[in-house]
Design a protein around this motif. Structure first.
Motif, PDB file in Angstrom:
ATOM      1  N   GLU A 151       0.840  -1.207   0.000  1.00 56.65           N
ATOM      2  CA  GLU A 151       0.000   0.000   0.000  1.00 56.65           C
ATOM      3  C   GLU A 151       0.874   1.255   0.000  1.00 56.65           C
ATOM      4  N   LEU A 152       1.864   1.265   0.883  1.00 55.76           N
ATOM      5  CA  LEU A 152       2.723   2.450   1.017  1.00 55.76           C
ATOM      6  C   LEU A 152       3.507   2.684  -0.271  1.00 55.76           C
ATOM      7  N   GLU A 153       4.019   1.607  -0.852  1.00 52.69           N
ATOM      8  CA  GLU A 153       4.795   1.744  -2.093  1.00 52.69           C
ATOM      9  C   GLU A 153       3.933   2.306  -3.218  1.00 52.69           C
ATOM     10  N   GLN A 154       2.636   1.945  -3.197  1.00 53.31           N
ATOM     11  CA  GLN A 154       1.733   2.428  -4.245  1.00 53.31           C
ATOM     12  C   GLN A 154       1.141   3.789  -3.912  1.00 53.31           C
ATOM     13  N   GLY A 155       1.471   4.332  -2.750  1.00 57.21           N
ATOM     14  CA  GLY A 155       0.891   5.604  -2.333  1.00 57.21           C
ATOM     15  C   GLY A 155      -0.592   5.485  -2.017  1.00 57.21           C
ATOM     16  N   SER A 156      -0.993   4.295  -1.641  1.00 52.63           N
ATOM     17  CA  SER A 156      -2.403   4.045  -1.368  1.00 52.63           C
ATOM     18  C   SER A 156      -2.605   3.939   0.147  1.00 52.63           C
ATOM     19  N   ALA A 157      -3.791   4.247   0.628  1.00 55.33           N
ATOM     20  CA  ALA A 157      -4.047   4.225   2.068  1.00 55.33           C
ATOM     21  C   ALA A 157      -5.419   3.624   2.332  1.00 55.33           C
ATOM     22  N   ARG A 158      -5.509   2.338   2.008  1.00 53.49           N
ATOM     23  CA  ARG A 158      -6.801   1.676   2.209  1.00 53.49           C
ATOM     24  C   ARG A 158      -6.796   0.888   3.519  1.00 53.49           C
ATOM     25  N   VAL A 159      -8.002   0.443   3.901  1.00 52.54           N
ATOM     26  CA  VAL A 159      -8.112  -0.545   4.963  1.00 52.54           C
ATOM     27  C   VAL A 159      -8.222  -1.905   4.291  1.00 52.54           C
ATOM     28  N   LEU A 160      -7.299  -2.799   4.610  1.00 55.99           N
ATOM     29  CA  LEU A 160      -7.319  -4.130   4.006  1.00 55.99           C
ATOM     30  C   LEU A 160      -7.581  -5.175   5.082  1.00 55.99           C
ATOM     31  N   ASN A 161      -8.480  -6.069   4.780  1.00 58.18           N
ATOM     32  CA  ASN A 161      -8.774  -7.144   5.716  1.00 58.18           C
ATOM     33  C   ASN A 161      -8.021  -8.398   5.297  1.00 58.18           C
TER      34      ASN A 161
END
Lengths: 349, 366
Positions: free
Chosen positions: B235-245
């Motif tokens: 997520e961090l590498e992609q610049g994304s900030a989701r909640v992942l289960n």
């Protein structure tokens, strides 16, 4: 082997009254009757038959001497009871010094109100355990304390035995390169008692491993296997024993954690309670430290006895850091094994 | 053992470890919130399976550790009252108050019982109608449903002698407090699966959106944790900030509606004092107005909330992830589990206890 419940055939006449009263410890007629009906018939032997203040015994050669106090709740648990524990525990302690137990004493602290039938069951179980290992209970004592001042029954046994090991079996005898053998799976006694105490009602109750270790130890000694050290696993579990051996020898012990057998039901219970099986109590397991060359012979001998049929090498002694124990986990990472600080307490979540 | 052995599988763990190393192109700092995860990480050496630069720092998720001093003092005070049976989970017994702990109170004659469920305490209240039975209700969202059920059951049985000393805390407000603190280095979170099992993911969605931080819900076994780290780093590498289960075998996004309903009737959100973190608004649960007859503070007086006495202990910094336990000058010397300066060295899930138990390279042996 006779079961703890039946023992060798010998009728035990019924005693007077249903429950232990303070007078049963008072030295008078009630105590005499309790001895005559419960204790003497069970522990019958020539030394006890003299009814004297002390037993006169003959032992040749070097002698090992040990004592231990037994408190367990519940008094009867799956796989054993306080009686079998009190006899096997002291026999095991003597065996760990390379000695065959010969004579035991047993002192009882009974709580007022304990059913006499419960005491009788405990005593029967002691007789059975002693008979199996050819040990005589030659001296004893009874005290009764008021209701609420004890937990049913406490037993202290002491024992003497003949040392058969040609050299001292002790931590100081450990040498770098020695192999650490474990006699079987660990953690069953602690989980059995915890489950029985708290009435968790597991579908299949875990049975205690409570057992005498005399036979496999005698077999190792008689076969001339060089035993550098023996140690039975009790309250602090395998971890505490390894730390004691490392500290006593001034050497480092390294084990493979995945080599240590833990039964699936014990593992599941440990997961549930948040306990580390390495620290859970055992009453019928021991560690033998032997020269690497003795590996094959020792394992063959241990495999002959049900109590040590699962014996397996778990690690070795190295020069390393004095007093340290390192466990290599399944993922290949090392961690330090240390004594527990206080008791293991079940966790919140 | 099913559902455990496959998550401790060495081959899977090594594969994930290699995958993390391939994925991370720069340093990242992640926080595992839960003390149970901290212990798994230290015990299995998971931090040593990560590439240099990917750092795990340890969060405040040890309910024992964050229970404030005032609450422990109150617990001891109540336990020492004649006629009281004081019930607690085992790991609260050694938590130090201002003077001594519950284990010491028991040795001085207090009737302190270790129970495995608050319902055991209800049963004790039923069996001992002439005695006051108090249960120390600590924990995160995970323990709240059973504690709420205990209150409802006591009510149904008409038990006037049962009460809770409540110190329930909530995870999302603690994460928010960390994210808004000036010293915060955390770039992504591993959230504890068992908390989400109860409450679901809503609160985490809000945090992730507001603070642009990925939050990965994961479990407690090595493979779970490594998988969580991989997902968070990706997520961090992609610049994304989701909640992942990543704990979907246990967690559903809506949580457990029955457990939530059980909690929501009995408990209400209240401000709570956290050991090491101070007073956090809307960060705890207290008995709702309709249930206050079961509040031990009503019967025995209120908990004195206030700042902890200042001392050498840096457990506040440890709980906020601003210091590692082994960076404390007292670690392993003036502070050990036998003679602790702070609760993080005592608790079975405390970060200092984990370092002491599994690491402590400087400690003298023998």
């Amino acid at each position: 082997m006779p079961s703890a419940e039946t023992g060798p055939a010998c009728p035990l006449p019924a005693g007077e009254g249903d429950t232990i009263q303070l007078a049963h410890g008072g030295g008078g007629r009630m105590m005499a009757r309790l001895l005559e009906t419960v204790f003497y018939p069970a522990f019958d032997n020539p030394a006890l038959a003299r009814r004297h203040d002390a037993a006169r015994l003959a032992l040749e050669g070097p002698v090992a001497f040990s004592t231990d106090a037994y408190v367990v709740q519940p008094l009867f648990f799956p796989g054993g009871d306080i009686g079998s524990l009190a006899v096997s525990g002291t026999i095991n302690d003597l065996a760990m010094a390379g000695a065959r137990a010969r004579y035991l004493s047993a002192a009882f602290i009974l709580e007022e109100g304990l059913p006499v039938e419960t005491l009788r069951r405990i005593v029967r179980s002691m007789r059975s355990a002693a008979f199996t290992d050819g040990v005589e209970i030659v001296a004893g004592d009874i005290k009764v304390v008021e209701r609420g001042k004890a937990d049913g029954c406490f037993i202290t046994t002491a024992g003497v035995g003949s040392v058969l090991a040609p050299t001292a079996v002790e931590p100081q005898a450990l040498r770098p390169g020695d192999l650490i053998l474990l006699s079987g799976d660990i953690g069953r006694h602690g989980i059995a008692v915890l489950s029985a105490r708290e009435s968790f009602g597991f579908e299949e109750p875990v049975e205690s491993d409570c057992a005498s270790l005399l036979s496999p130890v005698m077999a190792l000694l008689e076969a001339g296997v060089a035993l550098h050290c023996l140690r039975d696993l009790t309250r602090g579990g395998l971890a505490s024993v390894l730390v004691e051996l490392a500290q006593g020898s001034g050497l480092e012990l390294r084990i493979e954690e995945s080599a240590v057998p833990v039964r699936a039901d014990v593992r599941a219970a440990c997961e549930l309670f948040g306990l580390d099986p390495l620290y859970v109590a055992n009453e019928g397991r021991f560690v033998a430290v032997v020269p690497a060359a003795a590996r094959q012979r020792a394992l063959e001998l241990l495999a002959r006895f049900p109590v040590s049929a699962g014996a397996i090498p778990i690690g070795s002694v190295v020069a390393g850091e004095p007093g340290r124990v390192i466990a290599r986990g399944a993922l290949g990472q090392d961690r330090v094994i240390d004594l527990l600080s206080g008791e293991q307490l079940p966790r919140i979540c | 053992m099913k559902y455990r052995d496959e998550y401790r599988d060495p081959a899977s763990a090594r594969r994930l470890s290699a995958e993390i190393a391939r994925t991370a192109t720069r340093p990242w700092t992640l926080m595992e919130v839960c003390g149970g995860q901290t212990h798994a990480i230290l015990r299995h050496g998971i931090d040593r399976m990560l590439p240099e630069g990917v750092e795990l720092i340890h969060g405040p998720g040890c309910p024992v550790c964050v229970t404030p001093l005032g609450c422990i003092d109150k617990a001891i005070e109540i336990a020492m009252e004649p006629g009281v049976i004081f019930c607690s989970f085992g790991d609260m017994l050694r938590v130090p108050g201002s003077s001594g702990d519950l284990a010491a109170a028991r040795s001085r004659g207090a009737d302190v019982r270790i129970v495995y469920s608050p319902l055991d305490a209800v049963a004790l209240a039923e069996a001992n109608p002439q005695r006051e039975v108090v249960f120390l209700a600590v924990g995160f969202e995970t323990t709240a449903p059973a504690n709420a059920m205990a209150v409802r059951q006591a009510h149904r049985s008409g038990l006037g002698n049962f009460s809770l000393l409540v110190a329930q805390v909530l995870v999302p407000p603690a994460i928010e407090s960390l994210l808004t603190s000036p010293g915060c280095r955390v770039q992504g979170f591993l959230a504890a699966g068992h908390v989400c099992t109860v409450m679901g993911l809503d609160a985490y969605e809000q945090l992730a959106q507001t603070y642009r931080v990925p939050i990965v819900v994961t479990g407690f076994e090595p493979v779970d944790i490594l998988d969580g780290v991989l997902a968070c780093v990706s997520e961090l590498e992609q610049g994304s900030a989701r909640v992942l289960n990543r704990y979907a075998r246990v967690v559903r996004s809506e949580g457990n509606p029955a457990a939530r309903a059980m909690v929501e009737g009995v408990f209400a959100v209240v401000p709570r004092y956290w050991r090491g973190m101070g007073l956090l608004p809307a960060s705890g649960l207290g008995l709702a107005p309709a249930w206050q007859q079961y509040d031990a503070e009503r019967r025995f007086g209120g908990v004195e909330a206030g700042p902890e006495p200042a001392g050498e202990c840096i457990s506040g910094l440890v709980l906020r992830g601003e210091r590692r336990p082994d960076q404390c000058p007292a670690f392993g010397s003036r502070c050990t589990p036998e003679a602790p300066l702070g609760v993080t060295m005592v608790s079975g899930e405390g970060a200092c206890a984990a370092y002491f138990r599994y690491r402590e390279p400087q400690r003298a042996f023998g």
